[in-house]
Enzyme design. Structure first.
Site, PDB file in Angstrom:
ATOM      1  N   ASP A  50       0.844  -1.195   0.000  1.00 52.46           N
ATOM      2  CA  ASP A  50       0.000   0.000   0.000  1.00 52.46           C
ATOM      3  C   ASP A  50       0.877   1.243   0.000  1.00 52.46           C
ATOM      4  O   ASP A  50       0.573   2.239   0.639  1.00 52.46           O
ATOM      5  CB  ASP A  50      -0.925  -0.001   1.221  1.00 52.46           C
ATOM      6  CG  ASP A  50      -2.030   1.045   1.113  1.00 52.46           C
ATOM      7  OD1 ASP A  50      -2.416   1.380  -0.019  1.00 52.46           O
ATOM      8  OD2 ASP A  50      -2.492   1.524   2.159  1.00 52.46           O
ATOM      9  N   ASP A  74       3.376   2.866   7.931  1.00 47.32           N
ATOM     10  CA  ASP A  74       2.130   2.131   7.670  1.00 47.32           C
ATOM     11  C   ASP A  74       2.422   0.794   6.997  1.00 47.32           C
ATOM     12  O   ASP A  74       2.259   0.624   5.793  1.00 47.32           O
ATOM     13  CB  ASP A  74       1.178   2.962   6.808  1.00 47.32           C
ATOM     14  CG  ASP A  74       0.651   4.174   7.546  1.00 47.32           C
ATOM     15  OD1 ASP A  74       0.661   4.153   8.792  1.00 47.32           O
ATOM     16  OD2 ASP A  74       0.233   5.139   6.886  1.00 47.32           O
TER      17      ASP A  74
END
Length: 298
Positions: free
Chosen positions: A232, A249
C-alpha cells in the site's frame, strides 16, 4: 541449655518490644534507605510506562537507541492526536522520568472491531495463518471474536514488519514496544524538530526529487530481496524527514511468493509512486521500476 537459650527465654519479649520501638536514629547509618513514595493514581492522560511489563519479544530490537526511555519509573503523557485513519489513530505520547524532558513517540492504536474498517484486507492476508485453529475459524466466520482477533492480527503484523525491516536496514521508524493493539514507535521529525510531513505534502527541488526517487527505488529493492512488498505504498505513507525518506504504515506487508496478489500489489506500489514523481517533473516509469524490483525477488 546454652547461655544463648537462657538469655532468649528470659528476655525474648522485652527484646522484641525494644526493637520495634527503637527510633530510626539509633540504627547504624548503613541501614538507612532513601525512598520516594509514588501515588497509585496518576492524573488523567498519564500512565506508568509499560516498557518493562511487556514480554521481551514485545520490545524493540537490539541495539536499543539511546533515546528510548526504559526505566520503570517513567510516566507516559498523552499530548494529542497526530493522525487519524480508517484502521488506527496515531497519537503523540511523551515518556519521561520525573524531572526530565524524556522523549516524544508516536503511539499507533488500532481500533476495535466496532470502530474500524479494513479495506481489501483479504488481498493482504492471503497466505497468512494464525496459530490457534479456534481463532482461524472465528476469522473465517467473521464472528465478534474473529473481528477482535483481526484487530490484533493487524497490530502484530505491523510490529513484526517494523522489527524485521528495521533489522534489515530499511528506513522505518524504530519500533519501541507493542502492548495489545498499541504500537509505540519512533516519532520521525524534520530538521525543524516537528513531525515530518508526508511525501505528498512536500515540493522538493529537482535535485532532492531525484534523490527521493533513488531512495524509493532502494526501499522497494530491499523489500523485494526479502521476498516482500509494502502492498500500500504511496506518497501518503512515506515521510519526508528533510533529505531522508522514511516508510510507514506497514501492517499489510505481503509475501511476494505466498500471496498470489503480491506482484499486483507491488506493481500498484510502483504506479502510485511513479505517478507522483512524474507530476513533480521527474521521468519515472512504473513498469520499468516494477521489472527492476521484481527481478530481485527471485
Amino acid at each position: 541449655m546454652s547461655l544463648f537459650s537462657d538469655q532468649h527465654d528470659q528476655h525474648d519479649q522485652h527484646d522484641q518490644h525494644d526493637q520495634h520501638d527503637q527510633p530510626l536514629s539509633s540504627f547504624p547509618a548503613a541501614w538507612a534507605l532513601d525512598f520516594t513514595v509514588f501515588e497509585d493514581d496518576l492524573p488523567a492522560g498519564q500512565r506508568w510506562s509499560t516498557y518493562l511489563d511487556v514480554e521481551r519479544l514485545c520490545r524493540g530490537p537490539a541495539p536499543v537507541p539511546d533515546w528510548v526511555v526504559t526505566t520503570r519509573g517513567a510516566v507516559d503523557t498523552e499530548l494529542g492526536v497526530l493522525k487519524t485513519g480508517k484502521e488506527a489513530d496515531v497519537f503523540l505520547l511523551r515518556r519521561a522520568e520525573p524531572g526530565t524532558d524524556g522523549v516524544v513517540m508516536a503511539a499507533k492504536r488500532y481500533r476495535d472491531e466496532q470502530h474500524r474498517s479494513f479495506h481489501r484486507s483479504a488481498a493482504y492476508t492471503e497466505g497468512r495463518r494464525v496459530r490457534r485453529s479456534r481463532d482461524q475459524r472465528a476469522l473465517a466466520k467473521g464472528t465478534a471474536h474473529g473481528r477482535a482477533v483481526a484487530s490484533g492480527q493487524w497490530a502484530i503484523a505491523e510490529w513484526n514488519a517494523l522489527t524485521r525491516l528495521w533489522e534489515m536496514g530499511l528506513p522505518v521508524p524504530y519500533p519501541v514496544q507493542i502492548d495489545g493493539t498499541e504500537l509505540l514507535m519512533e516519532l520521525v521529525t524534520g530538521p525543524d524538530g516537528l513531525p515530518a510531513p508526508r511525501l505528498a505534502a512536500v515540493r522538493p527541488d529537482a535535485d532532492l526529487l531525484a534523490s527521493y526517487f533513488e531512495q524509493v527505488r532502494e526501499a522497494l529493492s530491499v523489500l523485494a530481496r526479502a521476498g516482500l512488498a509494502h502492498g500500500d505504498l504511496s506518497p501518503y505513507n512515506v515521510l519526508a524527514a528533510g533529505e531522508r525518506l522514511v516508510v510507514i504504515d506497514l501492517p499489510q506487508v505481503v509475501d511476494l511468493v505466498a500471496n498470489p496478489a503480491g506482484p499486483d500489489l507491488l506493481l500498484r506500489d510502483c504506479t502510485n509512486l511513479c505517478t507522483w514523481f512524474r507530476r513533480r517533473g521527474l521521468e519515472a516509469d512504473e513498469h520499468e521500476l516494477f521489472g527492476e524490483v521484481i527481478s530481485q525477488a527471485w
